[in-house]
Design a protein around this motif. Structure first.
Motif, mmCIF file in Angstrom:
data_model
loop_
_atom_site.group_PDB
_atom_site.id
_atom_site.type_symbol
_atom_site.label_atom_id
_atom_site.label_comp_id
_atom_site.label_asym_id
_atom_site.label_seq_id
_atom_site.Cartn_x
_atom_site.Cartn_y
_atom_site.Cartn_z
ATOM 1 N N GLY A 191 0.937 -1.047 0.075
ATOM 2 C CA GLY A 191 -0.012 -0.102 0.014
ATOM 3 C C GLY A 191 0.962 1.330 0.018
ATOM 4 N N SER A 192 2.123 1.274 0.278
ATOM 5 C CA SER A 192 2.809 2.522 0.192
ATOM 6 C C SER A 192 3.615 2.692 -1.006
ATOM 7 N N ALA A 193 3.897 3.702 -1.159
ATOM 8 C CA ALA A 193 4.743 4.224 -2.590
ATOM 9 C C ALA A 193 6.018 3.616 -2.525
ATOM 10 N N ASN A 194 6.336 3.516 -3.999
ATOM 11 C CA ASN A 194 7.773 2.927 -4.096
ATOM 12 C C ASN A 194 8.874 3.798 -3.413
ATOM 13 N N SER A 195 9.946 3.391 -2.809
ATOM 14 C CA SER A 195 10.878 4.131 -2.329
ATOM 15 C C SER A 195 12.207 3.623 -2.756
ATOM 16 N N GLU A 196 12.887 4.431 -3.310
ATOM 17 C CA GLU A 196 14.295 3.764 -3.795
ATOM 18 C C GLU A 196 15.492 4.353 -3.114
ATOM 19 N N VAL A 197 16.426 3.644 -3.192
ATOM 20 C CA VAL A 197 17.649 3.909 -2.828
ATOM 21 C C VAL A 197 18.834 3.592 -3.953
ATOM 22 N N LEU A 198 19.570 4.544 -4.258
ATOM 23 C CA LEU A 198 20.566 4.279 -5.146
ATOM 24 C C LEU A 198 22.067 4.146 -4.699
ATOM 25 N N PHE A 199 22.710 3.340 -5.294
ATOM 26 C CA PHE A 199 24.199 2.851 -4.385
ATOM 27 C C PHE A 199 24.893 3.431 -5.984
ATOM 28 N N GLY A 200 26.328 3.955 -5.683
ATOM 29 C CA GLY A 200 27.156 4.228 -6.568
ATOM 30 C C GLY A 200 28.473 4.530 -6.060
ATOM 31 N N ARG A 201 29.360 5.122 -6.919
ATOM 32 C CA ARG A 201 30.621 5.569 -6.725
ATOM 33 C C ARG A 201 31.059 7.192 -7.083
ATOM 34 N N MET A 202 31.507 7.751 -6.376
ATOM 35 C CA MET A 202 31.798 9.123 -6.427
ATOM 36 C C MET A 202 33.114 9.132 -7.350
ATOM 37 N N ASN A 203 33.344 9.346 -8.414
ATOM 38 C CA ASN A 203 34.586 9.099 -9.296
ATOM 39 C C ASN A 203 35.228 10.409 -9.381
ATOM 40 N N ASP A 204 34.900 11.277 -8.828
ATOM 41 C CA ASP A 204 35.492 12.922 -9.029
ATOM 42 C C ASP A 204 35.528 13.531 -7.692
ATOM 43 N N PHE A 205 35.729 13.010 -6.570
ATOM 44 C CA PHE A 205 35.689 13.953 -5.398
ATOM 45 C C PHE A 205 36.898 14.156 -5.051
ATOM 46 N N THR A 206 36.937 15.496 -4.646
ATOM 47 C CA THR A 206 38.470 16.091 -4.254
ATOM 48 C C THR A 206 38.336 16.913 -3.055
ATOM 49 N N ILE A 207 39.186 16.802 -2.083
ATOM 50 C CA ILE A 207 39.185 17.372 -0.950
ATOM 51 C C ILE A 207 40.676 18.229 -1.069
ATOM 52 N N GLY A 208 40.569 19.439 -1.004
ATOM 53 C CA GLY A 208 41.903 20.194 -1.031
ATOM 54 C C GLY A 208 42.476 19.725 -2.408
ATOM 55 N N ASN A 209 43.932 19.285 -2.167
ATOM 56 C CA ASN A 209 44.268 18.876 -3.618
ATOM 57 C C ASN A 209 44.212 17.401 -4.120
ATOM 58 N N LYS A 210 43.561 16.492 -3.029
ATOM 59 C CA LYS A 210 43.600 15.087 -2.922
ATOM 60 C C LYS A 210 42.292 14.856 -3.630
#
Lengths: 482, 343
Positions: free
Chosen positions: B268-287
């Motif tokens: 009776g409830s609406a579909n609820s979705e969770v997506l999984f994946g990878r961050m390919n381009d995350f940068t913090i500082g210069n790293k």
């Protein structure tokens, strides 16, 4: 001319390779773009590939089938999907990404799913380990006898505080400090025979036992030291000239490599932990198999070979009164998968009996007397009712469910996470005016309820309870590892 | 307001944990597809109204620093503690603003107000505030604290371990904090008014990247970059997986690889979705940190709870990249990345 032909062939090969790669790469199936969740579906995928995509992305197989049949709008479980052709064999299946307002499910569902997944991921259980042998670099850093385990860490003399944490104390980092002794740290622990993993904590820093070569990977990618508190010693006198003596048995699935024994002054010896039960074994002296010459308890196996036998743990005496005129009585239960011929009982003057060694735990059983299945009349504890009723025994019970209320009730059942919330549950009995039920529980958390004449209720004498997925409460019980 | 925040927080914990279990379960893919559903109670509430609690511990030993061994339960970090007379574990959860205690063990403690029971779905139960006279954590003693209580039974049941509560930075704000996940250690140093270590013989933390901490809450927000765009992340040791918003800029979404989806509905409830994946381009500082696991979901609820726009959460997958040093007095966050051979 030949070179051009080569290039053409190479190009064709390259094209074919690229083309086949483009056809199926699960990493490239799904993307989000402008608030739309888009799946790129190649109409030339094999059935196997379709199945995998359906599984990875939780796409209904009927949805995929409809995409392949060429539909442009598909409604499945109230969700509208659109299909757009982008290339001759490539379509895009899309719908809006869920907005916050749509993510609105009951927490019950979350719990249910998490529970399912937890069972699925499974937990390692040290008490189910059948056997094990220690491997210390120094013999004096661990000794065990009479339930006393001595751990000695001959290092870190200048440390301020050293603790030992392991499966025996629920990995507590604060409960078990070690004593400073000459050249290091020491502790005596009261431990039952079994397998334990542990680490030392030296001034807050986790360290494995440097003198213990036996290690196992832990869940976090590091290592834990592993020790066995041994309850049996295999010994073979003589054979001093032998190069290698090993022991093997049904506990090691008769592995011919066996477990190497140590040379002593008068023969060969090996301390081992064996879980409670009955075991067949043999020694292998320089590749020659032989039963234990010092053990008179032998039995022949189906192939006519003689094996030595040992029983670890105290046998429980199953007894059945009367039926003295019967020809045959069999003991059967959850401990032997309800085998109808394995455990033949011995006839006595007053009835039938069978001593049988079982590991600590909860068991259901029945007797089969000349083909007739009956419960144990002498045992007041049972599970289920009427035709499905079995006798119940908790060997080395470590918890007693007690309900000191409702003396007039006809039926009181305790049920919980320990038995999958079976409504057949465990039938409590009245003793001294209280309802009781003894049980063996592994260390850990349990939730439970009583069912008094059909009415579910919390344990009125337990202050610990938590809300369950149905919005009501369950009583909470912790069994400590000690 | 606090109760709203806790509800959102609990939702997220459950959600992320569910997601993590889901990911783990998929590593052996032969089983039936499991699916995730989350509870969400969309009540507006904001941390900006939430008074920042700070607790200063007494050191039981005459020392300038203490090392607290961290225990692991899956991807959660646990700290053993004695809260009043109960011994058990506190989840080290820097996404928690204050101290949250498990109602199973603390519901009968003296109430100190802050009671709100919304009863929208009743799913996380009543949230109340209680007074706690004493908490012992390793060699630290805390006295006279206020705590929110909530049902944390689901974490216990999932991990099979006794959870007394959640603690975040509020307990350690006046100390320099070093989180070393590789060695499972939380190191705390006493500092002076300007944030310098009392023991000046102790070397400063060598960071590969330092970021200044903005704001005054107990929640730490970090700036990270994806595809050149600056995003606001919450640093959350209680998040068993990273998270990124599903309604981020298109150029950000393009850099994500989506590898899994779970999207089934309950009755009776609406579909609820969770997506999984990878961050390919995350940068913090210069790293640049490639291939960090993440869930992709709508984070509006969290943004509301924290009173600031959140684009993502940096949880377990970020934490395992190195050693983190946080100093709220200096307003500094530093990270030293683990070299490959050290991993």
């Amino acid at each position: 001319m030949k070179t051009i032909a080569h290039y053409i062939v190479l190009l064709i090969v390259l094209f074919c390779t690229l083309n086949s790669q483009a056809q199926y790469d699960p990493d490239k199936v799904c993307r989000i773009e402008n608030g739309q969740l888009i799946f790129s579906i190649n109409l030339k995928w094999s059935e196997k590939e379709k199945k995998e995509v359906s599984k990875l992305f939780d796409l209904d197989s009927t949805l995929i089938a409809q995409v392949y049949s060429g539909k442009s709008v598909i409604v499945i479980s109230g969700v509208t999907w659109n299909v757009k052709k982008v290339k001759p064999n490539l379509v895009e299946l899309y719908k809006p990404v869920q907005s916050k307002a749509d993510i609105n499910l009951k927490i019950n569902d979350v719990y249910l799913v998490i529970d399912q997944w937890m069972n699925f991921t499974g937990k390692t259980n040290e008490s189910s380990v059948v056997f094990g042998v220690n491997n210390f670099a120094l013999s004096y850093v661990f000794t065990y006898g009479n339930d006393n385990a001595m751990f000695y860490l001959p290092a870190y003399k200048t440390a301020g505080k050293v603790y030992i944490a392991g499966s025996f104390n629920g990995w507590s980092t604060t409960q078990t400090p070690m004593k400073a002794v000459k050249d290091g740290w020491m502790i005596d622990l009261n431990l039952k025979p079994g397998k334990y993993s542990y680490k030392y904590i030296v001034d807050g820093k986790w360290t494995t036992d440097p003198n213990n070569k036996l290690r196992e990977r832990d869940a976090a990618g590091g290592y834990n030291s592993v020790v066995y508190c041994c309850n049996h010693r295999f010994e073979l006198k003589g054979y001093k000239d032998a190069g290698k003596v090993v022991v093997t048995g049904n506990f090691f699935t008769w592995n011919p490599l066996g477990i190497a024994m140590n040379k002593t002054s008068d023969g060969w010896s090996l301390p081992m932990y064996l879980r409670d039960g009955t075991y067949a074994y043999k020694f292998i002296v320089d590749n020659v198999w032989m039963p234990d010459p010092a053990n008179k308890n032998t039995r022949k196996d189906a192939d006519g070979n003689t094996n030595s036998f040992i029983e670890i743990g105290e046998p429980y005496l199953f007894k059945l009164k009367d039926f003295t005129t019967a020809d045959k009585a069999i003991l059967t239960g959850s401990f032997n998968r309800w085998s109808q011929d394995e455990l033949v009982m011995e006839k006595t003057e007053k009835g039938w009996q069978l001593p049988y060694v079982l590991a600590p735990g909860n068991y259901e059983y029945k007797f089969i007397v000349d083909g007739l299945w009956i419960t144990d009349f002498e045992n007041p504890f049972s599970v289920g009712s009427d035709a499905t009723k079995n006798s119940f025994i908790a060997l080395k019970a470590n918890h007693l469910f007690t309900l000191d209320k409702f003396p007039e009730a006809k039926s009181v059942i305790v049920t919980g996470s320990f038995n999958g919330w079976s409504t057949q549950g465990y039938r409590m009995i009245q003793q001294g005016g209280k309802w009781i039920f003894p049980i063996y529980l592994q260390p850990g958390k349990y939730t439970y309820k009583f069912i008094v004449d059909g009415t579910w209720m919390l344990d009125p004498f337990n202050q610990l309870y938590e809300q369950n997925e149905y919005g009501t409460n369950n009583s909470v019980l912790w069994i400590d590892p000690f | 307001m606090q109760s709203d925040w806790i509800k959102n927080r609990l939702f997220l914990l459950t959600f992320l944990a569910t997601a993590t279990v889901f990911l783990a379960s998929f590593s052996t893919i032969s089983k039936e597809s499991a699916y995730s559903k989350s509870s969400y109670i969309p009540i507006p509430g904001s941390l900006i109204f939430y008074q920042t609690n700070t607790y200063t511990p007494e050191f039981n030993i005459n020392a300038d620093s203490v090392v607290i061994p961290l225990k692991r339960a899956g991807r959660l970090f646990l700290i053993e503690a004695k809260v009043e007379d109960e011994t058990g574990n506190l989840v080290f959860d820097t996404g928690a603003n204050g101290l949250v205690l498990n109602s199973t063990y603390f519901r009968n403690h003296v109430k100190s107000g802050g009671t709100t029971s919304t009863g929208v779905t009743g799913s996380v139960g009543t949230v109340e505030q209680i007074s706690i006279s004493k908490i012992l954590i390793a060699d630290l003693t805390y006295k006279n604290l206020r705590a929110d209580i909530a049902n944390l039974g689901h974490i216990e049941n999932r991990r099979g371990i006794k959870i007394l509560g959640l603690i975040g930075f509020s307990m350690f704000r006046n100390l320099e904090i070093i989180i070393d996940p590789k060695n499972n250690e939380l190191k705390l140093f006493r500092i002076d008014r300007i944030g310098k270590k009392l023991n000046n013989r102790l070397a400063d933390f060598k960071a590969d990247h330092i970021q200044s901490i903005e704001g005054n809450t107990n929640i730490l927000f970090l700036k990270g970059k994806i595809n050149g765009k600056i995003l606001n992340f919450c640093f959350d040791t209680g998040a068993e997986t990273n998270a990124i918003c599903s309604d981020c800029n298109r150029s950000i979404m393009n850099t994500l690889t989506i590898t899994r989806r779970s999207g089934l509905s309950g009755a009776g409830s609406a579909n609820s979705e969770v997506l999984f994946g990878r961050m390919n381009d995350f940068t913090i500082g210069n790293k640049q940190i490639p291939n960090m696991e993440t869930i992709i979901t709508n984070l509006d609820a969290l943004s509301e709870a924290y009173g600031t726009r959140i684009d993502g959460m940096l949880g377990y997958n970020f934490l395992e990249q190195g050693i983190v040093c946080v100093n709220f007095v200096k307003k500094q966050f530093g990270i030293r990345f683990t070299k490959r051979e050290e991993k």
